[in-house]
Scaffold this active site. Sequence first.
Site, PDB file in Angstrom:
ATOM      1  N   LEU A  58       7.457 -35.191 -35.740  1.00 25.32           N
ATOM      2  CA  LEU A  58       8.661 -34.856 -34.978  1.00 25.32           C
ATOM      3  C   LEU A  58       8.315 -33.939 -33.817  1.00 25.32           C
ATOM      4  O   LEU A  58       8.895 -34.069 -32.725  1.00 25.32           O
ATOM      5  CB  LEU A  58       9.695 -34.193 -35.892  1.00 25.32           C
ATOM      6  CG  LEU A  58      10.995 -33.759 -35.202  1.00 25.32           C
ATOM      7  CD1 LEU A  58      11.723 -34.957 -34.604  1.00 25.32           C
ATOM      8  CD2 LEU A  58      11.898 -33.011 -36.184  1.00 25.32           C
ATOM      9  N   TYR A  59       7.391 -33.007 -34.030  1.00 28.92           N
ATOM     10  CA  TYR A  59       6.963 -32.134 -32.941  1.00 28.92           C
ATOM     11  C   TYR A  59       6.501 -32.955 -31.741  1.00 28.92           C
ATOM     12  O   TYR A  59       6.920 -32.719 -30.597  1.00 28.92           O
ATOM     13  CB  TYR A  59       5.848 -31.212 -33.421  1.00 28.92           C
ATOM     14  CG  TYR A  59       5.176 -30.431 -32.321  1.00 28.92           C
ATOM     15  CD1 TYR A  59       5.809 -29.329 -31.743  1.00 28.92           C
ATOM     16  CD2 TYR A  59       3.916 -30.781 -31.853  1.00 28.92           C
ATOM     17  CE1 TYR A  59       5.208 -28.606 -30.729  1.00 28.92           C
ATOM     18  CE2 TYR A  59       3.309 -30.063 -30.839  1.00 28.92           C
ATOM     19  CZ  TYR A  59       3.949 -28.981 -30.285  1.00 28.92           C
ATOM     20  OH  TYR A  59       3.345 -28.278 -29.272  1.00 28.92           O
ATOM     21  N   ALA A  60       5.641 -33.933 -31.997  1.00 30.18           N
ATOM     22  CA  ALA A  60       5.137 -34.782 -30.922  1.00 30.18           C
ATOM     23  C   ALA A  60       6.269 -35.577 -30.279  1.00 30.18           C
ATOM     24  O   ALA A  60       6.296 -35.773 -29.060  1.00 30.18           O
ATOM     25  CB  ALA A  60       4.058 -35.720 -31.450  1.00 30.18           C
ATOM     26  N   THR A  95       9.392 -34.664 -29.967  1.00 26.70           N
ATOM     27  CA  THR A  95      10.174 -33.803 -29.074  1.00 26.70           C
ATOM     28  C   THR A  95       9.452 -33.584 -27.753  1.00 26.70           C
ATOM     29  O   THR A  95      10.083 -33.517 -26.693  1.00 26.70           O
ATOM     30  CB  THR A  95      10.476 -32.435 -29.723  1.00 26.70           C
ATOM     31  OG1 THR A  95       9.256 -31.716 -29.957  1.00 26.70           O
ATOM     32  CG2 THR A  95      11.246 -32.591 -31.021  1.00 26.70           C
TER      33      THR A  95
END
Length: 336
Positions: free
Chosen positions: A151-153, A155
């Site tokens: 999810l970090y990537a 975003t």
Amino acid sequence: MKILVTGTAGFIGSHVAMRLLARGDEVVGVDNLNDYYDVTLKQARLDRFRNDPRYTHVHADIADRGAMESLFAEHRPRRVVHLAAQAGVRYAAENPHVYVSSNVTGFLHVLEGCRMHAVEHLVFASTSSVYGANRAMPFSEHRSAEHPLTLYAATKKANEQMAHSYAHLYGTPCTGLRFFTVYGPWGRPDMALFLFTRAILRGEPIKVFNHGCHQRSFTYVDDIVEGVIRCLDRPPSADVDWNAMSPDPSSSGVAPFRLFNIGNEQPVELLAYIERIEECLGRKAVMELLPLQAGDVPDTAADVSDLRDATGYVPQVSVEEGVARFVRWYREYHAV
């Protein structure tokens, strides 16, 4: 000039702020000093330049729309370096809403501020994690990055697309920088170098994922800062070609927008990285060898030829020297 730097209590943000102040710029810094990790460390970073008369600190959350609107209206920065974000790739699995609030909503507020106040250049942090399932090495901005694995990537990939739309619709020059494994003094306590150093000094085992066999483009923080500054001073322009059948991922041509990898082009195996830490500490690590973590990629390798061609960027600090500098800082900061 007056430059807004978001995340000035953070690892990279504090280094960027110091570099800008050293060259004579006026810096407005914003940070909410959240407790994702040791707030004392964040305060200590700020203390290095908080009393500089050309530095103004704003304690605010970039996800707070009203606070960001007031910040831009009051300070009217000429350029913006956006580094604030919810850090930590794996933390997103437990706290997804925090990531979207900071990394997506917060970024929207930065874009809106730049649009409303005619900021002449926005440089923002992306990540090599956007390459995700792409296995073509070295990673190039000209290849697809459509399959992030965390999810970090996701975003950060959203940030790239949001910035491109603002660059096209409103003419706001935007440059996204895909950072590759940044390390160095004043680093984050949740990152490998910090974790390994602390554990080895305490005689505790370290968790070595993928049995230490994966490679990373470890990049010393001063080299990252140099690339950020070089990009900041070179706003992109649009080179419109509506006849292009397939726009390049790094520069569509229809907007003043660029994407660059920024990192060291010489990947280092994790076991070799650990060996260098052992040498600097004069102690051997007790390693707990584990399989690859979910969401991690086996290897990263940065192709920075575009950034080099555009700005003359060439990393200067070897892993051997960079780790030694970190260990010296760690021993001094923690008095060990």
